[in-house]
Design a protein around this motif. Structure first.
Motif, PDB file in Angstrom:
ATOM      1  N   LYS A   6       0.846  -1.185   0.000  1.00 13.17           N
ATOM      2  CA  LYS A   6       0.000   0.000   0.000  1.00 13.17           C
ATOM      3  C   LYS A   6       0.883   1.237   0.000  1.00 13.17           C
ATOM      4  O   LYS A   6       1.936   1.268   0.630  1.00 13.17           O
ATOM      5  N   GLN A  11      -2.293   4.025   3.261  1.00 14.23           N
ATOM      6  CA  GLN A  11      -2.165   3.699   4.677  1.00 14.23           C
ATOM      7  C   GLN A  11      -2.792   4.784   5.531  1.00 14.23           C
ATOM      8  O   GLN A  11      -3.465   4.503   6.518  1.00 14.23           O
ATOM      9  N   ASP A  14      -6.504   4.445   5.511  1.00 12.43           N
ATOM     10  CA  ASP A  14      -6.932   3.335   6.356  1.00 12.43           C
ATOM     11  C   ASP A  14      -6.909   3.738   7.822  1.00 12.43           C
ATOM     12  O   ASP A  14      -7.831   3.426   8.563  1.00 12.43           O
TER      13      ASP A  14
END
Length: 75
Positions: A6, A11, A14
């Motif tokens: 990623k 990230q 998320d």
């Protein structure tokens, strides 16, 4: 084929979507992973030493998100 890593932006997205409890749980998990990686590194068993850096940065990202959430609640 290997899984794609990623990007930093993915990230961050998320992390921003996780709740405080989930962030704390993830933080505990990452800290234990970092401890195990340090032990492996000391025993010269860690193949990818860059993993230490990745874990430290992930921990810092989560701490930043937790502090941001905390500051927004107090404002």
């Amino acid at each position: 084929m290997a899984d794609k890593k990623k990007t930093k932006k993915a990230q961050q997205l998320d992390i921003s979507q996780l709740g405080v409890d989930e962030l704390r749980t993830k933080l505990i998990t990452l800290e234990s992973d970092l401890t195990e990686a340090h032990k492996s590194h000391a025993a010269r068993e860690l193949a990818n030493t860059n993993r230490l850096r990745e874990l430290r940065k992930d921990i810092a990202r989560i701490n930043t998100a937790l502090n941001t959430n905390h500051n927004e609640e107090n404002a």
